[in-house]
Enzyme design. Structure first.
Site, short mmCIF file in Angstrom:
data_model
loop_
_atom_site.label_atom_id
_atom_site.label_comp_id
_atom_site.label_asym_id
_atom_site.label_seq_id
_atom_site.Cartn_x
_atom_site.Cartn_y
_atom_site.Cartn_z
N ARG A 100 1.03 -1.16 -0.65
CA ARG A 100 0.26 -0.09 -0.02
C ARG A 100 1.08 1.39 0.33
NH1 ARG A 100 -5.12 1.86 -1.40
NH2 ARG A 100 -6.29 3.23 0.34
N THR A 374 -9.76 0.74 -9.20
CA THR A 374 -9.22 -0.25 -9.04
C THR A 374 -9.21 -1.76 -9.96
OG1 THR A 374 -9.83 0.16 -6.63
CG2 THR A 374 -9.28 -2.15 -6.79
N THR A 392 -4.01 -0.44 -6.48
CA THR A 392 -5.22 0.54 -7.67
C THR A 392 -4.25 1.62 -7.44
OG1 THR A 392 -6.76 1.98 -6.82
CG2 THR A 392 -5.41 0.78 -5.03
N ASP A 416 -7.81 8.47 0.80
CA ASP A 416 -7.78 7.57 1.67
C ASP A 416 -8.00 7.68 2.58
OD1 ASP A 416 -9.65 5.91 -0.41
OD2 ASP A 416 -8.14 4.55 -0.74
N GLY A 466 -14.18 -1.66 -6.87
CA GLY A 466 -14.83 -0.93 -7.25
C GLY A 466 -15.17 -0.26 -5.47
#
Length: 562
Positions: A100, A374, A392, A416, A466
């Site tokens: 990430r 994504t 993503t 995010d 999604g």
């Protein structure tokens, strides 16, 4: 066995032999004792199986597919973003890789809040200040210890696709045309994704700058991205706007190897991603709560089944907002949140007679319209090794910024975080202090790559893009297979629904059963119809080695076999 497929042949006016100008979109395959790859693009899936044919395993294939998606699926495939990998080897070993993105060292809690205390979500979603430190390349190299081939071979199919060019699909042409103005707004230099006339299916997309970047990685390893020329180009791009990523940020990036989140569900062992993915925790909560009502008694998309599953979603997403974030920065309450005692107390307010008001499980805050982005890859090889990856840029084409001279999109992953605690992000997800911005912190994610085991062996590999619909789509896929005993095709392509606590509505696809919609409305549920939810990639394997792989019919997604 019979192979079912939809073939799409893209014809162009001038065809160069070296270019990738025709290919098949294969939606469903049934094979035995072979490897299979399911991804968002046929050329990416083929890249994965090409590597398998060279002697690679599932992990070689999933890295090759990710590289290829960075070329042929630029809206979400990437080297400028990040992702999660869940792996289960045929020996029973389970592992996850967290690559990430992280916040730059200069990031701060209120960096998107103006002098009047208002959150400026445009800054967190578009342009250079929206960019988190990319983790994908570090993740690919971390995967190498599970691979059989060297990176020089694994990356080659992507280099070929970028260098020689490929024919784009109608869906990709439409996406590029839709975002042209954003590309022009956020890029001062010419980029491969913009041309004078509209894109159309069959046009050739050549990405020479991206090919050169991939060759640097091929030659120099991860240092070819996080240091040297490519790093210099990324930092130079930051300085063209309000970007804050530095050379030291790039050099300091590290992936995290985390213990998988595991739990049992009706005879299956579910292996999924822990925090900072909220998806795994949500999945454990939703399956456990829904299990209290014996879902197997009902039919898929019946009123009873949808109500049970929706109310589990409502409660889980309320917990997401309050408790979830980067476990390296907060108290990780996963064990508590997934405990039977806690979830039974959460479920006490459930009633078949009416909808539970969201105000009973959290504070109401107005929400914007949510989006879906994504991309996901599911892989299993002939030896039974399985890999599930969701990756993503966050929004379509991320920050819309292409690194000049390097040819790849940068993410807009900073959105995010909780841009301002209580303010929803682009997907409508509300966050609190647990997901507030801090330097070097990973932002909370909904990505939910998942593998299910029987008798210690992988038999189901699943995931989807999604945004906040990811955990609920994976949840539905598992319930479809385990509870409703549906095959892979129906499980993937049946109409989906979604609820996320706030906004207080059930989103359903346009072809959702009208009788169920009417019955839910009579119980005070608000229903909103949309075109589609997610693009699920699913592989099922039985005890005899028979594989049933299905690519979602909602996009250009495609299966390839070894």
């Amino acid at each position: 066995m019979k192979k079912l497929f939809i073939a799409v042949i893209l014809l162009v006016g001038t065809v160069y032999h070296a270019q990738f100008t025709d290919f098949n979109i294969i939606k469903e395959v049934k094979v035995k004792n072979k490897g299979a790859v399911v991804s968002a693009h046929p050329l990416a899936s083929e890249a994965g199986t090409q590597i398998m044919k060279m002697g690679g395993n599932a992990y070689d294939a999933i890295v090759a597919t990710q590289y290829a998606l960075a070329v042929v699926y630029p809206q979400a495939g990437n080297i400028g973003g990040g992702g999660f990998l869940v792996g289960v080897k045929n020996t029973g070993e389970k592992f996850t890789l967290d690559y990430r993105e992280t916040a730059p060292a200069k990031a701060s809690r209120d960096m998107y809040v103006d002098k009047n205390g208002k959150a400026d979500t445009d800054l967190s979603q578009n342009g250079r200040l929206a960019v988190g430190i990319p983790g994908s390349i570090a993740g690919f190299f971390a995967t190498l210890k599970y691979c059989k081939l060297p990176m020089e071979k694994i990356i080659q199919p992507a280099i070929d696709l970028a260098e020689k060019g490929f024919a784009i699909t109608e869906m990709e042409a439409n996406m590029l045309n839709t975002h042209k103005e954003n590309f022009l707004k956020h890029n001062q230099s010419a980029i491969a994704f913009v041309k004078d006339t509209p894109w159309k299916a069959g046009d050739i997309l050549v990405q020479k700058e991206l090919a050169a970047t991939l060759r640097l990685i091929q030659k120099l390893g991860a240092k070819g991205f996080y240091e040297g020329k490519t790093a210099d180009l990324m930092v130079a791009e930051m300085k063209k706007g309000k970007g804050i990523i530095t050379l030291q940020d790039l050099k300091n990036y590290k992936i995290a190897e985390r213990k998988p989140l595991e739990f049992d569900y009706k005879g299956s062992r579910v292996v999924t991603m822990p925090l900072p993915s909220s998806g795994g925790v949500l999945l454990a909560q939703m399956l456990t709560m829904a299990g209290y009502e014996n879902l197997e008694k009902y039919q898929q998309n019946s009123t009873e089944a949808v109500q049970i599953m929706t109310e589990a979603e409502r409660r889980a997403f309320a917990d997401r907002a309050e408790y979830m974030g980067d476990p390296d920065f907060i108290e990780d309450k996963t064990a508590y949140l997934t405990s039977d005692a806690y979830l039974k107390s959460r479920w006490k307010s459930f009633s078949f007679s009416k909808a539970t008001p969201s105000s009973e499980v959290g504070k109401i805050i107005s929400q914007p319209k949510e989006s879906t982005q994504t991309t996901h890859i599911s892989v299993i090889d002939k030896d039974g090794n399985a890999a599930s990856v969701t990756t993503t840029l966050n929004g379509y084409y991320g920050s819309k910024v292409v690194v000049s001279g390097a040819g790849f999109f940068l993410n807009n992953e900073m959105d995010d975080f909780s841009v301002k605690p209580g303010v929803p992000n682009m997907f409508g997800a509300v966050g609190g202090e647990a997901n507030s911005i801090q330097p070097n912190k990973r932002m909370l994610s909904s990505m939910t790559p998942t593998i299910l085991l029987k008798n210690g062996k992988p038999y189901m590999v699943v995931g989807t893009p999604g945004g906040t619909t990811i955990p609920t789509s994976v949840y539905q896929s598992i319930v479809n297979v385990v509870d409703f005993k549906l095959n892979a095709n129906i499980s993937v392509n049946a109409p989906k629904f979604h609820h996320q606590w706030l906004p207080e509505k059930i989103t359903v696809e346009n072809n959702f059963p009208e009788s169920t919609i009417a019955a839910l409305k009579s119980k005070n549920y608000v229903i909103e119809k949309i075109k589609y939810i997610g693009k699920t990639e699913l592989i099922l394997m039985d005890d005899n080695g028979n594989i049933h792989a299905v690519a979602d019919g909602r996009g250009d997604d495609s299966v390839a076999v070894e």
